[in-house]
Design an enzyme around this catalytic site. Structure first.
Site, PDB file in Angstrom:
ATOM      1  N   SER A 153       0.677  -1.182  -0.283  1.00 56.46           N
ATOM      2  CA  SER A 153      -0.029   0.116   0.145  1.00 56.46           C
ATOM      3  C   SER A 153       0.723   1.238  -0.059  1.00 56.46           C
ATOM      4  O   SER A 153       0.266   2.231  -0.045  1.00 56.46           O
ATOM      5  CB  SER A 153      -0.999   0.073   1.190  1.00 56.46           C
ATOM      6  OG  SER A 153      -0.060   0.238   2.441  1.00 56.46           O
ATOM      7  N   LYS A 191       1.482   3.969   7.364  1.00 57.52           N
ATOM      8  CA  LYS A 191       0.474   4.871   6.452  1.00 57.52           C
ATOM      9  C   LYS A 191       0.996   6.434   6.500  1.00 57.52           C
ATOM     10  O   LYS A 191       1.811   6.813   7.609  1.00 57.52           O
ATOM     11  CB  LYS A 191      -0.815   4.793   6.867  1.00 57.52           C
ATOM     12  CG  LYS A 191      -1.595   3.518   6.428  1.00 57.52           C
ATOM     13  CD  LYS A 191      -1.528   3.424   5.109  1.00 57.52           C
ATOM     14  CE  LYS A 191      -2.374   2.057   4.651  1.00 57.52           C
ATOM     15  NZ  LYS A 191      -1.801   0.685   5.157  1.00 57.52           N
TER      16      LYS A 191
END
Length: 232
Positions: A153, A191
């Site tokens: 991701s 993230k």
């Protein structure tokens, strides 16, 4: 070493077995640990089983046996709650400064604390598997730990599966920083942090993943990305 939630669940199961001889149901475990869903309990049970603390007996409903307890019945609470590795003490993983204020040039031993998900969050891991030697110019002043990346991701930020990320331990970060975030005290993910009013957004660097938005009480910052190591 167990995470706080793993420790709480293990002791709850052990106490219930001593009192009644029957392990608690998943609903009872969820309520005891104040989790939002039973999926979190499934992850904790799996982690305890993999670490050899419990055994699930086949072909029997609710059949859980406590194999062993931690050496201490008191959980080792990190200096900041959540994922922050409590094994980082003293000079371990710390970049020291000389009298001039400049970082020392000696290589730094940085503990590798397991794996971090660059994708769907995985269970927070606090196992010190090994240490790596890192040049000090890859680090910033303070204490550090390393994590092995799993998932894709963050590929548009140049972070790929199999990379080792270097994290400076901190519980604060600015919008735009890439952070280790602990979600609901049980799942850790790598993230980019975005603040949206009172909410916190954890943003992937891959258009295949959606940005996840949480209330501020559901996310704890455990560290900030400062470097990356890649083997070819």
């Amino acid at each position: 070493m167990l995470t706080r939630k793993q420790h709480e669940l293990l002791m709850f199961i052990n106490e219930r077995l001593k009192e009644t001889g029957v392990p608690p149901s998943f609903d009872e475990m969820k309520d005891a640990l104040d989790l939002r869903s039973k999926s979190g309990i499934h992850r904790l049970i799996k982690a305890l089983e993999e670490r050899g603390f419990i055994r699930r007996l086949p072909n029997r409903a609710r059949a859980i046996e406590v194999v062993r307890l931690p050496e201490s019945t008191t959980p080792q609470v990190p200096r900041t709650r959540g994922f922050s590795p409590s094994v980082i003490e003293g000079s371990l993983g710390r970049v020291r400064a000389m009298a001039t204020g400049e970082p020392a040039n000696d290589p730094v031993m940085v503990p590798v604390m397991g794996r971090i998900a660059a994708g769907v969050p995985i269970e927070a891991i606090q196992t010190h598997s090994h240490s790596i030697v890192v040049p000090p110019d890859l680090l910033s002043p303070g204490e550090h730990f390393a994590l092995e990346v799993r998932g894709d991701s963050m590929i548009e930020a140049g972070i790929f599966e199999g990379d080792t990320v270097l994290i400076r331990r901190t519980d604060t970060a600015d919008t735009g920083d890439i952070v280790v975030a602990l979600v609901d005290e049980e799942e850790a993910t790598l993230k980019r942090l975005r603040r949206k009013g009172a909410s916190i957004a954890l943003e992937a660097a891959n258009t295949a993943y959606e940005t996840r938005i949480f209330g501020p009480d559901r996310v704890r910052i455990q560290g900030k990305l400062v470097g990356l190591i890649r083997r070819y």
